[in-house]
Design a protein around this motif. Structure first.
Motif, mmCIF file in Angstrom:
data_model
loop_
_atom_site.group_PDB
_atom_site.id
_atom_site.type_symbol
_atom_site.label_atom_id
_atom_site.label_comp_id
_atom_site.label_asym_id
_atom_site.label_seq_id
_atom_site.Cartn_x
_atom_site.Cartn_y
_atom_site.Cartn_z
ATOM 1 N N MET A 18 0.831 -1.210 0.000
ATOM 2 C CA MET A 18 0.000 0.000 0.000
ATOM 3 C C MET A 18 0.863 1.256 0.000
ATOM 4 S SD MET A 18 -3.291 0.078 -0.043
ATOM 5 C CE MET A 18 -4.238 1.016 1.114
ATOM 6 N N ALA A 19 1.911 1.264 0.809
ATOM 7 C CA ALA A 19 2.807 2.418 0.871
ATOM 8 C C ALA A 19 3.482 2.623 -0.480
ATOM 9 C CB ALA A 19 3.842 2.230 1.970
ATOM 10 N N GLU A 20 3.885 1.539 -1.126
ATOM 11 C CA GLU A 20 4.511 1.642 -2.453
ATOM 12 C C GLU A 20 3.519 2.185 -3.472
ATOM 13 O OE1 GLU A 20 5.854 -2.345 -3.191
ATOM 14 O OE2 GLU A 20 7.541 -2.173 -1.788
ATOM 15 N N MET A 21 2.271 1.713 -3.389
ATOM 16 C CA MET A 21 1.245 2.176 -4.314
ATOM 17 C C MET A 21 0.959 3.659 -4.112
ATOM 18 S SD MET A 21 -2.676 0.947 -4.886
ATOM 19 C CE MET A 21 -3.284 1.883 -3.496
ATOM 20 N N GLN A 22 0.893 4.110 -2.857
ATOM 21 C CA GLN A 22 0.656 5.525 -2.581
ATOM 22 C C GLN A 22 1.771 6.386 -3.157
ATOM 23 O OE1 GLN A 22 0.125 5.246 1.697
ATOM 24 N NE2 GLN A 22 -2.026 5.833 1.471
ATOM 25 N N ALA A 23 3.011 5.948 -2.996
ATOM 26 C CA ALA A 23 4.139 6.708 -3.545
ATOM 27 C C ALA A 23 4.058 6.749 -5.073
ATOM 28 C CB ALA A 23 5.455 6.090 -3.085
ATOM 29 N N LYS A 24 3.678 5.636 -5.667
ATOM 30 C CA LYS A 24 3.559 5.574 -7.126
ATOM 31 C C LYS A 24 2.454 6.511 -7.615
ATOM 32 C CE LYS A 24 3.210 2.090 -10.764
ATOM 33 N NZ LYS A 24 3.021 0.666 -11.053
ATOM 34 N N LEU A 25 1.317 6.513 -6.908
ATOM 35 C CA LEU A 25 0.212 7.387 -7.295
ATOM 36 C C LEU A 25 0.579 8.861 -7.148
ATOM 37 C CD1 LEU A 25 -2.946 5.585 -5.892
ATOM 38 C CD2 LEU A 25 -2.424 6.044 -8.285
#
Length: 107
Positions: A18-25
Motif C-alpha cells: 500500500m505504501a509503495e502504491m501511494q508513492a507511485k500514485l
C-alpha cells in the motif's frame, strides 16, 4: 497460532505494498481536458492541480463564464481519471477484491 502469525505477515506485506502504491500514485500525473482540448489541466495522483493550459482564443473578457466552466470541466475530467487510476492500482494490489461502498483507499 501459526495461522495468526501468517495472517500478520500477510497484513505487513499488504501494508508495504500500500505504501509503495501511494508513492507511485503521488508521482503519477493525469491530464484532463475540455472544450476540444482548448483547456487542459494536469493533476497528480492525489488530485492536486499541477498545471493549467488555456488556448489564447478563450481569453475574451466577455466570455469569462464559459472559460470558468471549461476549467471546471477539465479539472473534473482529470479528477475522474485519477480516481480510475487509483481504483486500478487498488484492484491490482488486492487481487480484484471489491471493497465495501464508501471505503476509498489509499486516500
Amino acid at each position: 497460532m501459526k495461522n495468526f502469525g501468517q495472517m500478520m505477515k500477510q497484513a505487513q506485506q499488504m501494508q508495504t505494498k500500500m505504501a509503495e502504491m501511494q508513492a507511485k500514485l503521488e508521482s503519477a500525473e493525469v491530464d484532463g481536458q475540455s472544450g476540444g482540448g482548448m483547456v487542459k489541466v494536469r493533476v497528480n495522483g492525489k488530485g492536486d492541480l499541477k498545471k493549467i493550459s488555456i488556448d489564447k482564443s478563450l481569453c475574451d473578457p466577455n466570455e469569462v463564464e464559459m472559460l470558468e466552466d471549461l476549467i471546471l470541466a477539465a479539472v473534473n475530467d482529470a479528477k475522474g481519471k485519477t480516481e480510475a487510476l487509483a481504483a486500478d492500482q487498488m484492484a491490482a494490489l488486492t487481487g480484484g477484491l471489491k471493497l465495501p461502498p464508501g471505503i476509498k483507499l489509499p486516500f
